[in-house]
Motif scaffolding. Structure first.
Motif, mmCIF file in Angstrom:
data_model
loop_
_atom_site.group_PDB
_atom_site.id
_atom_site.type_symbol
_atom_site.label_atom_id
_atom_site.label_comp_id
_atom_site.label_asym_id
_atom_site.label_seq_id
_atom_site.Cartn_x
_atom_site.Cartn_y
_atom_site.Cartn_z
ATOM 1 N N LEU A 76 2.527 -7.830 0.534
ATOM 2 C CA LEU A 76 2.970 -6.458 0.288
ATOM 3 C C LEU A 76 4.237 -6.377 -0.557
ATOM 4 N N GLY A 77 4.422 -7.350 -1.426
ATOM 5 C CA GLY A 77 5.570 -7.312 -2.326
ATOM 6 C C GLY A 77 6.907 -7.294 -1.619
ATOM 7 N N GLY A 78 6.977 -7.912 -0.461
ATOM 8 C CA GLY A 78 8.216 -7.970 0.298
ATOM 9 C C GLY A 78 8.277 -6.984 1.456
ATOM 10 N N GLY A 79 7.340 -6.050 1.514
ATOM 11 C CA GLY A 79 7.336 -5.042 2.576
ATOM 12 C C GLY A 79 7.781 -3.696 2.041
ATOM 13 N N ALA A 80 7.648 -2.668 2.840
ATOM 14 C CA ALA A 80 7.871 -1.287 2.409
ATOM 15 C C ALA A 80 9.258 -1.046 1.818
ATOM 16 N N THR A 81 10.271 -1.675 2.348
ATOM 17 C CA THR A 81 11.629 -1.416 1.848
ATOM 18 C C THR A 81 12.011 -2.298 0.673
ATOM 19 N N MET A 82 11.176 -3.279 0.350
ATOM 20 C CA MET A 82 11.507 -4.230 -0.721
ATOM 21 C C MET A 82 10.630 -4.070 -1.961
ATOM 22 N N SER A 83 9.455 -3.526 -1.817
ATOM 23 C CA SER A 83 8.453 -3.537 -2.876
ATOM 24 C C SER A 83 8.631 -2.399 -3.879
ATOM 25 N N LEU A 84 8.228 -2.662 -5.111
ATOM 26 C CA LEU A 84 8.193 -1.632 -6.141
ATOM 27 C C LEU A 84 6.803 -1.016 -6.266
ATOM 28 N N ARG A 85 5.853 -1.481 -5.453
ATOM 29 C CA ARG A 85 4.504 -0.917 -5.485
ATOM 30 C C ARG A 85 4.525 0.523 -5.012
ATOM 31 N N LEU A 86 3.637 1.350 -5.595
ATOM 32 C CA LEU A 86 3.568 2.744 -5.178
ATOM 33 C C LEU A 86 3.112 2.863 -3.733
ATOM 34 N N ASP A 87 2.119 2.072 -3.343
ATOM 35 C CA ASP A 87 1.654 2.069 -1.960
ATOM 36 C C ASP A 87 1.775 0.648 -1.448
ATOM 37 N N SER A 88 2.926 0.339 -0.927
ATOM 38 C CA SER A 88 3.175 -1.035 -0.489
ATOM 39 C C SER A 88 2.676 -1.310 0.914
ATOM 40 N N LEU A 89 2.256 -0.279 1.620
ATOM 41 C CA LEU A 89 1.844 -0.479 2.998
ATOM 42 C C LEU A 89 0.436 -1.041 3.075
ATOM 43 N N GLY A 90 0.152 -1.732 4.164
ATOM 44 C CA GLY A 90 -1.126 -2.403 4.327
ATOM 45 C C GLY A 90 -2.313 -1.493 4.577
ATOM 46 N N LYS A 91 -2.093 -0.199 4.793
ATOM 47 C CA LYS A 91 -3.212 0.710 5.047
ATOM 48 C C LYS A 91 -4.214 0.699 3.902
ATOM 49 N N SER A 92 -3.755 0.587 2.689
ATOM 50 C CA SER A 92 -4.663 0.614 1.541
ATOM 51 C C SER A 92 -5.425 -0.694 1.370
ATOM 52 N N MET A 93 -4.960 -1.760 1.978
ATOM 53 C CA MET A 93 -5.627 -3.052 1.841
ATOM 54 C C MET A 93 -7.022 -3.022 2.476
ATOM 55 N N GLY A 94 -7.201 -2.280 3.547
ATOM 56 C CA GLY A 94 -8.510 -2.168 4.188
ATOM 57 C C GLY A 94 -9.527 -1.517 3.267
ATOM 58 N N SER A 95 -9.112 -0.468 2.576
ATOM 59 C CA SER A 95 -9.998 0.183 1.611
ATOM 60 C C SER A 95 -10.357 -0.759 0.478
ATOM 61 N N ALA A 96 -9.387 -1.534 0.032
ATOM 62 C CA ALA A 96 -9.638 -2.493 -1.047
ATOM 63 C C ALA A 96 -10.652 -3.543 -0.611
ATOM 64 N N VAL A 97 -10.545 -4.029 0.620
ATOM 65 C CA VAL A 97 -11.498 -5.027 1.118
ATOM 66 C C VAL A 97 -12.901 -4.426 1.179
ATOM 67 N N MET A 98 -13.020 -3.175 1.562
ATOM 68 C CA MET A 98 -14.343 -2.534 1.648
ATOM 69 C C MET A 98 -15.000 -2.394 0.275
ATOM 70 N N ARG A 99 -14.202 -2.420 -0.793
ATOM 71 C CA ARG A 99 -14.755 -2.346 -2.154
ATOM 72 C C ARG A 99 -15.100 -3.724 -2.713
ATOM 73 N N MET A 100 -14.911 -4.755 -1.913
ATOM 74 C CA MET A 100 -15.270 -6.115 -2.331
ATOM 75 C C MET A 100 -16.791 -6.232 -2.445
ATOM 76 N N LYS A 101 -17.263 -6.871 -3.498
ATOM 77 C CA LYS A 101 -18.698 -7.079 -3.669
ATOM 78 C C LYS A 101 -19.107 -8.387 -3.001
ATOM 79 N N ILE A 102 -20.224 -8.338 -2.282
ATOM 80 C CA ILE A 102 -20.744 -9.512 -1.598
ATOM 81 C C ILE A 102 -22.206 -9.710 -1.982
ATOM 82 N N GLN A 103 -22.722 -10.893 -1.718
ATOM 83 C CA GLN A 103 -24.112 -11.228 -2.008
ATOM 84 C C GLN A 103 -24.932 -11.175 -0.722
#
Length: 110
Positions: A76-103
């Protein structure tokens, strides 16, 4: 074989603590558990996220719950207080994993 998005056979939940992201992936049906076990590995997630996840990814198998818990360190780029990412929190990571393509094999899912 065909390619699908993980969210067709799974749902998830995610969160964060500091610079660690936690993503749980649950099979929508019991018969999808083995597909997820085969297709969603720490190595594949590491490749999927690339430089976004700097640390190790550990998978905890939870067969009695039909799911998996992935702990991604230095994700998370160092965590919420350290990161320059717009959404540094892990909540969005779950959505990203669901968009992963599998065989999946022909006939393996409905």
């Amino acid at each position: 074989m065909k390619e699908i998005y993980l969210d067709q056979i799974a749902h998830g939940r995610s969160g964060d603590k500091g610079d660690t992201s936690n993503v749980c992936v649950y099979a929508r049906k019991p018969e999808y558990y083995d597909i997820i076990a085969r297709e969603v590995t720490p190595e594949k997630l590491k490749a999927y996220f690339g430089d976004m996840v700097q640390g190790e990814i550990v998978r905890y198998d939870l067969p009695s719950l039909g799911g998996f818990n992935f702990v991604m360190k230095h994700a998370l780029g160092g965590g919420a207080t350290m990161s320059l990412r717009l959404d540094s929190l892990g909540k969005s990571m779950g959505s990203a994993v669901m968009r992963m393509k599998i065989q999946v094999k022909d006939g393996e899912i409905e």
